[in-house]
Design a protein around this motif. Structure first.
Motif, PDB file in Angstrom:
ATOM      1  N   HIS A 193      -0.328  -2.483 -20.022  1.00  0.00           N
ATOM      2  CA  HIS A 193      -0.498  -2.957 -18.656  1.00  0.00           C
ATOM      3  C   HIS A 193       0.564  -2.339 -17.750  1.00  0.00           C
ATOM      4  O   HIS A 193       0.268  -1.779 -16.698  1.00  0.00           O
ATOM      5  CB  HIS A 193      -0.430  -4.496 -18.653  1.00  0.00           C
ATOM      6  CG  HIS A 193      -0.194  -5.129 -17.311  1.00  0.00           C
ATOM      7  ND1 HIS A 193       0.414  -6.351 -17.172  1.00  0.00           N
ATOM      8  CD2 HIS A 193      -0.453  -4.718 -16.053  1.00  0.00           C
ATOM      9  CE1 HIS A 193       0.502  -6.649 -15.894  1.00  0.00           C
ATOM     10  NE2 HIS A 193      -0.009  -5.691 -15.190  1.00  0.00           N
ATOM     11  N   LEU A 194       1.816  -2.408 -18.181  1.00  0.00           N
ATOM     12  CA  LEU A 194       2.896  -1.959 -17.304  1.00  0.00           C
ATOM     13  C   LEU A 194       3.129  -0.448 -17.382  1.00  0.00           C
ATOM     14  O   LEU A 194       3.579   0.151 -16.408  1.00  0.00           O
ATOM     15  CB  LEU A 194       4.173  -2.740 -17.618  1.00  0.00           C
ATOM     16  CG  LEU A 194       4.043  -4.262 -17.339  1.00  0.00           C
ATOM     17  CD1 LEU A 194       5.286  -5.008 -17.773  1.00  0.00           C
ATOM     18  CD2 LEU A 194       3.734  -4.548 -15.877  1.00  0.00           C
ATOM     19  N   LEU A 253       0.831   1.580 -14.956  1.00  0.00           N
ATOM     20  CA  LEU A 253       1.025   1.453 -13.512  1.00  0.00           C
ATOM     21  C   LEU A 253       2.319   2.141 -13.086  1.00  0.00           C
ATOM     22  O   LEU A 253       3.318   2.084 -13.802  1.00  0.00           O
ATOM     23  CB  LEU A 253       1.094  -0.029 -13.122  1.00  0.00           C
ATOM     24  CG  LEU A 253      -0.183  -0.835 -13.365  1.00  0.00           C
ATOM     25  CD1 LEU A 253       0.069  -2.315 -13.110  1.00  0.00           C
ATOM     26  CD2 LEU A 253      -1.302  -0.338 -12.461  1.00  0.00           C
ATOM     27  N   PHE A 311      -5.706  -3.369 -15.977  1.00  0.00           N
ATOM     28  CA  PHE A 311      -6.261  -4.712 -15.904  1.00  0.00           C
ATOM     29  C   PHE A 311      -6.851  -5.134 -17.241  1.00  0.00           C
ATOM     30  O   PHE A 311      -6.635  -6.263 -17.700  1.00  0.00           O
ATOM     31  CB  PHE A 311      -7.331  -4.792 -14.816  1.00  0.00           C
ATOM     32  CG  PHE A 311      -7.596  -6.195 -14.380  1.00  0.00           C
ATOM     33  CD1 PHE A 311      -7.900  -7.173 -15.303  1.00  0.00           C
ATOM     34  CD2 PHE A 311      -7.510  -6.554 -13.052  1.00  0.00           C
ATOM     35  CE1 PHE A 311      -8.116  -8.480 -14.924  1.00  0.00           C
ATOM     36  CE2 PHE A 311      -7.712  -7.857 -12.663  1.00  0.00           C
ATOM     37  CZ  PHE A 311      -8.018  -8.817 -13.598  1.00  0.00           C
ATOM     38  N   ILE A 363       2.337   2.051  -2.625  1.00  0.00           N
ATOM     39  CA  ILE A 363       2.203   2.496  -4.022  1.00  0.00           C
ATOM     40  C   ILE A 363       0.722   2.618  -4.347  1.00  0.00           C
ATOM     41  O   ILE A 363       0.111   1.667  -4.832  1.00  0.00           O
ATOM     42  CB  ILE A 363       2.823   1.463  -4.997  1.00  0.00           C
ATOM     43  CG1 ILE A 363       4.147   0.931  -4.466  1.00  0.00           C
ATOM     44  CG2 ILE A 363       2.972   2.051  -6.392  1.00  0.00           C
ATOM     45  CD1 ILE A 363       4.654  -0.298  -5.218  1.00  0.00           C
ATOM     46  N   PRO A 364       0.117   3.772  -4.080  1.00  0.00           N
ATOM     47  CA  PRO A 364      -1.300   3.889  -4.455  1.00  0.00           C
ATOM     48  C   PRO A 364      -1.427   3.994  -5.973  1.00  0.00           C
ATOM     49  O   PRO A 364      -0.555   4.558  -6.639  1.00  0.00           O
ATOM     50  CB  PRO A 364      -1.761   5.184  -3.771  1.00  0.00           C
ATOM     51  CG  PRO A 364      -0.532   5.908  -3.367  1.00  0.00           C
ATOM     52  CD  PRO A 364       0.647   4.996  -3.479  1.00  0.00           C
ATOM     53  N   VAL A 365      -2.464   3.395  -6.507  1.00  0.00           N
ATOM     54  CA  VAL A 365      -2.714   3.476  -7.944  1.00  0.00           C
ATOM     55  C   VAL A 365      -4.150   3.929  -8.128  1.00  0.00           C
ATOM     56  O   VAL A 365      -5.067   3.358  -7.538  1.00  0.00           O
ATOM     57  CB  VAL A 365      -2.516   2.104  -8.624  1.00  0.00           C
ATOM     58  CG1 VAL A 365      -2.747   2.223 -10.124  1.00  0.00           C
ATOM     59  CG2 VAL A 365      -1.134   1.546  -8.341  1.00  0.00           C
ATOM     60  N   LYS A 366      -4.330   4.950  -8.925  1.00  0.00           N
ATOM     61  CA  LYS A 366      -5.662   5.449  -9.206  1.00  0.00           C
ATOM     62  C   LYS A 366      -6.526   4.302  -9.719  1.00  0.00           C
ATOM     63  O   LYS A 366      -6.097   3.552 -10.595  1.00  0.00           O
ATOM     64  CB  LYS A 366      -5.533   6.532 -10.281  1.00  0.00           C
ATOM     65  CG  LYS A 366      -6.581   7.594 -10.230  1.00  0.00           C
ATOM     66  CD  LYS A 366      -6.195   8.701 -11.188  1.00  0.00           C
ATOM     67  CE  LYS A 366      -7.446   9.243 -11.843  1.00  0.00           C
ATOM     68  NZ  LYS A 366      -7.170  10.191 -12.896  1.00  0.00           N
ATOM     69  N   LYS A 367      -7.714   4.203  -9.166  1.00  0.00           N
ATOM     70  CA  LYS A 367      -8.567   3.068  -9.510  1.00  0.00           C
ATOM     71  C   LYS A 367      -8.806   2.965 -11.017  1.00  0.00           C
ATOM     72  O   LYS A 367      -8.725   1.885 -11.600  1.00  0.00           O
ATOM     73  CB  LYS A 367      -9.897   3.184  -8.781  1.00  0.00           C
ATOM     74  CG  LYS A 367     -10.782   1.955  -8.909  1.00  0.00           C
ATOM     75  CD  LYS A 367     -12.028   2.115  -8.052  1.00  0.00           C
ATOM     76  CE  LYS A 367     -13.071   1.066  -8.365  1.00  0.00           C
ATOM     77  NZ  LYS A 367     -12.704  -0.274  -7.915  1.00  0.00           N
ATOM     78  N   GLN A 379       4.384   1.197 -11.017  1.00  0.00           N
ATOM     79  CA  GLN A 379       5.457   0.209 -10.850  1.00  0.00           C
ATOM     80  C   GLN A 379       6.256   0.017 -12.133  1.00  0.00           C
ATOM     81  O   GLN A 379       7.427  -0.337 -12.108  1.00  0.00           O
ATOM     82  CB  GLN A 379       4.885  -1.165 -10.450  1.00  0.00           C
ATOM     83  CG  GLN A 379       4.143  -1.206  -9.143  1.00  0.00           C
ATOM     84  CD  GLN A 379       2.656  -1.010  -9.352  1.00  0.00           C
ATOM     85  OE1 GLN A 379       2.237  -0.022  -9.957  1.00  0.00           O
ATOM     86  NE2 GLN A 379       1.847  -1.914  -8.852  1.00  0.00           N
ATOM     87  N   GLU A 384      -7.834  -0.127 -13.402  1.00  0.00           N
ATOM     88  CA  GLU A 384      -8.819  -0.864 -14.203  1.00  0.00           C
ATOM     89  C   GLU A 384      -8.366  -0.946 -15.666  1.00  0.00           C
ATOM     90  O   GLU A 384      -8.473  -1.987 -16.301  1.00  0.00           O
ATOM     91  CB  GLU A 384     -10.197  -0.188 -14.131  1.00  0.00           C
ATOM     92  CG  GLU A 384     -10.834  -0.200 -12.740  1.00  0.00           C
ATOM     93  CD  GLU A 384     -11.276  -1.598 -12.301  1.00  0.00           C
ATOM     94  OE1 GLU A 384     -11.653  -2.400 -13.167  1.00  0.00           O
ATOM     95  OE2 GLU A 384     -11.220  -1.892 -11.088  1.00  0.00           O
ATOM     96  N   ASN A 404       0.798  -1.222   0.000  1.00  0.00           N
ATOM     97  CA  ASN A 404       0.000   0.000   0.000  1.00  0.00           C
ATOM     98  C   ASN A 404       0.834   1.277   0.000  1.00  0.00           C
ATOM     99  O   ASN A 404       0.286   2.374   0.112  1.00  0.00           O
ATOM    100  CB  ASN A 404      -0.973  -0.006   1.185  1.00  0.00           C
ATOM    101  CG  ASN A 404      -2.352  -0.481   0.736  1.00  0.00           C
ATOM    102  OD1 ASN A 404      -2.602  -0.625  -0.458  1.00  0.00           O
ATOM    103  ND2 ASN A 404      -3.234  -0.702   1.689  1.00  0.00           N
TER     104      ASN A 404
END
Lengths: 221, 250, 638
Positions: B184-185, B188, B154, B143-147, B190, B151, B141
């Motif tokens: 995908h990457l 994010l 994902f 590393i917050p990621v905007k929802k 990360q 999505e 947690n």
């Protein structure tokens, strides 16, 4: 590296494509002047301007380069893509998943290319190197207007032009929005607008280019 | 239902393939397409003939192993459906069904309907990862990621690597697959540190494998069993452009 | 041979920390000289191969799939547990440990399970750092949900595709090491034997599935991560390729097999609908949150479900278990479904199905809410069955899902053969007699990322001086010849029937007589039947094609041949365990109201089997389970 990778080639196709799209606007605007009922004076004046203006002269070479790069690159890409599937499917159901135009950009492009050769011979070279035969109009400009009118009195020419313009239309129908995507411009908010503008542009440009030969052919029947 | 099957048979990668025609009667409408092939194979074995080799494993639409071009369509006529989840009720009694392998230079046929998709693994190995060794990770947690971003990431990560995009594309382009991983990457935080090197390396490997290039026909999206969107390809184009422009002279 | 579980001394909380601080290390320079062979590239195998390579070992990874990303870990839907306590709802390492021990019906080792709970949090950290797109809340932090009937929300999930996303994370880590040249990847290679020299594992024999070539690979350690053996039942939720061969070969070469009869039956799967059926599809357990399970009260009621009035329906889970109702644990829900079907009240064409009805939920919540919660599952159901679950009840039936049994391993995850390790579903540890939902992914990744990379050092540190293992050793010759002659023998039978023909028969016997409910009678019958089918197989199977080519029939035959032997061992184990616990239910051992009855005084042990040669009864060894922290109690869900 950047321009020889598969993606780099897409950028080149897209950029030259968009450039040619912008050229078509200028070209069509000029052509539409031939419909002004002044015996071709405006049209010929415009032609004269296009022929003598320095900026336009430079742009002419850029335009040639644009065409050549777009065409050569498409040949290369097509060959690469052909080679990527050496053994073909027995059943093709491409229509279930994609539009006809998107699958046949090469064929459409070839139609446009053939047309281009004829077109250049008829008008461009005529204008550049055949001044004498064309004669001058009342304002003293070379009378390309006359050439236009005479050419479109002939059915085969008119028909060829119209068919080619349909080819161009389908080419643009896919190519316009596609160019934006190739450059990475795709957004849920803006892409629908790009697609809409692309279709509108395609319809206007195609219709515009078809109306001219059709008009001259019909009035001279 | 009774069916006529025209199936691609090829002994091995160097052999020349050809279509064989089989008559299959009393196929249950509730059987899956692969179960129909099981029945065919059982019949062939009982007749002393060689069964048709085809790739399959989970049979619930997630492993990405199954791969058949059915009547010219990757994974058959149904949208968002893998071959294993396609059921015979979508065919009619008396139908003739033509079944072919994925066809692409980068996916050589190994036998019958089985192809080698190792190219996809090599593309991932070239850059489709986040370089984080086991044990290096901070608390999840931190590393917050905007929802919304999560999505979107994902949606791209849902790719099952089946290769239908390549099979469906008239150019055998792998850009939907590559773009799904790049997206995908890239979406994010990360994946941010390696964002540029990732896309450059993956595209270079993709080109090396002999895939064609994208001409924006959208056939990949239409045939993708997981509905991966072509907006990912646009993102790939964007990422690659930015990465190429930002790349230092070597 | 006495079983030494090698549990470190100290209190439960200290064991793992102390182990890690004192375990022998291998220096980076030496790691480069040590070869580790990892078989299987699912969650456990891929994570182990990647982590070992990151540490500097020379790793070779093998999978029979065309890509490491295909392993059946990919199909896990629900989620992965971790004691993060992000919910502030009182979760802790101890609670996760306790739930897992209790859920396993007190047949798992305390130290292992505690360690599992301890590293569970690290798994989430690692996966998030890799870019696994777990579900998030609007604040950007991770979301959790409750799963499998526990009282805290500790399950991390990625839509209904958690297994897929975790596997892709591990696969990417593995491919990264492949790209760096630290892992040599062998796809479409199937392990067919382990090579043992002087009692230690020194290599493997594999078959290149494309060319049929039999290859030898030497290594300083062999790690098996080859998953579960549920396909012994022919129909299961497992993928078609899941098999026991790798661990069975290891077993025959000396590795003990722990608790082979512990099988988990999942209650919410799609029922069988025809003989051609190849697998059973699992529908997420979460459906039971809002769906009501029922059958008609009358036997043989053939009316359509909509035509049966409420008064003539038996909502049997709600009737028998008023406090948990439709949410009772997997084993209980499964058995109850079997009971009503055995009474002749099952529905569907086969009578082997029960209804899972959402009519009330739709009435109560509206179709929109139900769609938001279960839309994708309903869609999947309709795709497979052609029925619309918004209009007519779903039909479900239990199916084999997971095998808690597997190779016996000590605290180090080492089998009884030095140098041979088993991780993930293919070992027996951690889940006891029943696995909790969302714990399989946790165990696979715990073993691969955080446990094996440490524990294997203990063994490998002793191998530094051993030098390079040599695939020319005579033990390799023997193993390779044995594999080749077995293949030749299969081809020489030239019988009349396909492999599936026999596999189907084996599966039916296993399901009917060694499935959800077992008895002395059924097991005795199974023992005889399996032997008959096995003999028939070896006399009448027909393998088409040739050995030196891609040959799926040969692959199947080699796997099924091992399933017969495993089936016999499962029956032997189920016969000996005169109690009911977790997934193992013996009809002779139940409470007056039909619940499982454990006999802790006699059976609080792991049954580890030693192979004694072809056609010999296997020898059973006991590892007594000592509960120092948890006090075993009878589970009750009334």
């Amino acid at each position: 590296m950047m321009f020889t990778s598969s993606l780099g080639r897409k950028y080149v196709m897209a950029l030259t494509g968009l450039f040619l799209i912008s050229f078509l606007v200028v070209h069509l605007s000029g052509n539409l002047l031939s419909l002004i009922p002044d015996g071709g004076l405006t049209f010929n004046a415009f032609t004269h301007f296009m022929e003598t203006n320095l900026v336009i002269k430079v742009m002419e070479y850029v335009l040639f380069a644009g065409f050549i790069i777009h065409i050569l690159q498409s040949v290369v890409v097509t060959l690469i893509n052909q080679r990527a599937r050496p053994s073909k499917y027995a059943v093709n159901a491409g229509s279930a998943s994609s539009t006809w135009a998107s699958r046949n950009m090469g064929i459409l492009g070839t139609i446009i290319f053939i047309f281009l050769v004829i077109h250049l011979r008829d008008f461009f070279f005529e204008l550049k190197f055949g001044d004498d035969e064309l004669g001058l109009d009342a304002s003293g400009n070379v009378n390309l207007y006359k050439e236009v009118v005479e050419t479109f009195a002939m059915l085969p020419y008119t028909a060829l032009y119209i068919v080619a313009m349909f080819g161009l239309g389908f080419h643009l129908w896919h190519g316009f929005a596609s160019s934006f995507r190739s450059l990475g411009l795709m957004h849920s908010k803006y892409t629908p607008a790009i697609v809409f503008i692309g279709k509108l542009y395609t319809i206007i440009v195609t219709a515009g280019f078809i109306i001219i030969p059709l008009y001259w052919y019909l009035v001279q029947l | 239902m009774n069916l006529t099957l025209k199936v691609w048979r090829q002994k091995n990668s160097s052999a020349k393939g050809t279509f064989e025609t089989y008559q299959l009667d009393n196929v249950d409408v509730h059987a899956s397409f692969l179960e129909m092939f099981d029945v065919l194979n059982e019949k062939l074995i009982n007749e002393g003939k060689e069964p048709v080799a085809f790739d399959h494993d989970c049979r619930e639409g997630i492993c990405g192993t199954c791969s058949m071009v059915i009547n010219g369509r990757a994974h058959g006529p149904l949208q968002n459906t893998t071959t294993c989840q396609l059921h015979m009720r979508h065919f009619k009694d008396g139908d003739t069904i033509v079944v072919e392998p994925w066809r692409s230079k980068a996916f050589p046929v190994l036998k019958d309907l089985v192809v080698d998709r190792g190219a996809f693994d090599r593309i991932i190995a070239a850059g489709g990862f986040v370089s984080v060794n086991t044990g290096q990770a901070p608390d999840a947690n931190t590393i917050p990621v905007k929802k919304e971003k999560a999505e979107l990431a994902f949606d791209a990560a849902a790719c099952i690597g089946c290769g239908a995009c390549v099979a469906a594309c008239k150019n055998s382009s792998a850009m939907l697959f590559v773009s799904a991983k790049v997206s995908h990457l890239a979406l994010l935080p990360q994946g941010n540190a390696e964002r540029y090197s990732r896309v450059l390396n993956m595209v270079a490997q993709m080109d090396k494998e002999g895939f064609g290039s994208c001409t924006n026909t959208n056939a990949c999206e239409a045939e993708c069993p997981k509905g991966i969107s072509v907006t990912n390809i646009a993102r790939l184009n964007r990422e690659y452009l930015a990465a190429s422009l930002a790349a230092q002279k070597k | 041979m006495a079983l030494d579980s090698k549990i470190p001394a100290g209190s439960l909380e200290e064991k793992w920390t102390r182990f890690r601080s004192t375990v022998k290390l291998v220096s980076p320079a030496n790691k480069r000289k040590l070869d580790v062979l990892v078989i299987g590239t699912g969650l456990a195998g891929a994570s182990a191969a990647a982590s070992l390579a990151e540490l500097g070992y020379r790793v070779s990874a093998f999978t029979f799939h065309d890509s490491p990303r295909r392993a059946h870990s990919i199909a896990a839907q629900g989620g992965i547990n971790a004691a993060k306590n992000y919910r502030n709802d009182g979760d802790s390492t101890y609670r996760l440990f306790y739930d897992t021990i209790k859920g396993g019906d007190y047949r798992a080792r305390e130290a292992n399970v505690y360690r599992l709970a301890e590293v569970s949090g690290n798994i989430i950290d690692q996966c998030v750092a890799q870019g696994v797109p777990f579900a998030r809340e609007y604040g950007g932090l991770l979301d959790n949900r409750s799963f499998g009937g526990v009282q805290v929300e500790r399950t991390f999930y990625a839509r209904g595709q958690t297994g897929q996303q975790l596997l892709i994370g591990a696969y990417q880590a593995l491919e990264r090491q492949v790209g760096l040249g630290n892992v040599q990847m062998y796809t479409r290679h199937e392990m067919l034997d382990v090579v043992i020299r002087n009692g230690r594992a020194v290599g493997i024999i594999v078959r290149d599935l494309i060319t049929g070539e039999i290859q030898r690979h030497a290594g300083h350690a062999v790690v098996l991560a080859t998953g579960g053996y549920g396909n012994v039942f022919f129909l299961s939720t497992n993928a078609m390729g899941c098999n026991v061969t790798a661990i069975w070969k290891a077993h025959k070469k000396g590795a003990f097999f722990g608790n082979p009869c512990f099988t988990q039956i999942h209650p919410t799967c799609l029922p069988q609908h025809g003989d051609y059926q190849s697998k059973l599809t699992l529908m997420s357990e979460s459906l039971r949150n809002d769906g009501r399970v029922w059958v008609p009260k009358a036997k043989g009621d053939k009316r359509r479900p909509e035509e049966i009035p409420d008064a003539e329906r038996d909502y049997y889970l709600e009737r028998k278990y008023p406090s948990f109702g439709n949410l009772v644990p997997r084993d209980i829900a499964s058995r109850a479904a079997k009971e009503v079907c055995d009474e002749g009240r099952g529905v569907g064409t086969t009578g082997l199905a029960v209804y899972l009805d959402f009519a009330d939920a739709i009435k109560r919540l509206g179709q929109k809410v139900v769609e938001a919660r279960y839309g994708n599952l309903f869609e999947m159901y309709e795709k497979i069955t052609g029925d619309n679950p918004y209009q007519t009840p779903m039909m479900i039936y239990p199916a084999v899902h997971y095998t808690m049994g597997g190779l016996w391993v000590d605290y180090n995850l080492s089998t009884t053969v030095p140098g041979l390790y088993a991780i993930g579903e293919c070992n027996f540890s951690d889940h006891g007699a029943n696995r909790l939902g969302a714990s399989a992914l946790m165990q696979g990744l715990a073993d691969g990322y955080f446990i094996l990379p440490y524990t294997i050092g203990e063994y490998l540190s002793g191998e530094i001086l051993a030098g390079k293992n040599d695939a020319k050793w005579s033990e390799f010759d023997e193993a390779e010849n044995a594999v080749k002659s077995k293949i030749e023998r299969l081809f020489s039978i030239k019988g009349k029937h396909s492999v599936d023909h026999f596999h189907r028969q084996l599966g039916k016997v296993m399901w009917d007589d060694c499935g959800m409910a077992r008895s002395k009678d059924s097991l005795s019958r199974a023992a005889v039947e399996i032997r008959k089918i096995r003999d028939a197989f070896w006399n009448d199977v027909r393998i088409t094609g040739a050995p030196n080519e891609l040959n799926p029939e040969l692959e199947k035959a080699l796997r099924v041949a091992d399933f017969f032997e495993l089936g016999e061992l499962m029956v032997q184990d189920a016969m000996h365990r005169e109690e009911s616990c977790g997934g193992h239910f013996r009809l002779e051992h139940q409470t007056p109201d039909g619940e499982a009855l454990r006999h802790d005084d006699q059976f609080m042990y792991v049954a580890a089997y030693e192979y004694k040669g072809d056609n010999q009864q296997e020898a059973m060894h006991k590892e007594d389970l000592k509960y120092e922290v948890v006090k075993p109690s009878q589970r009750s869900y009334k």
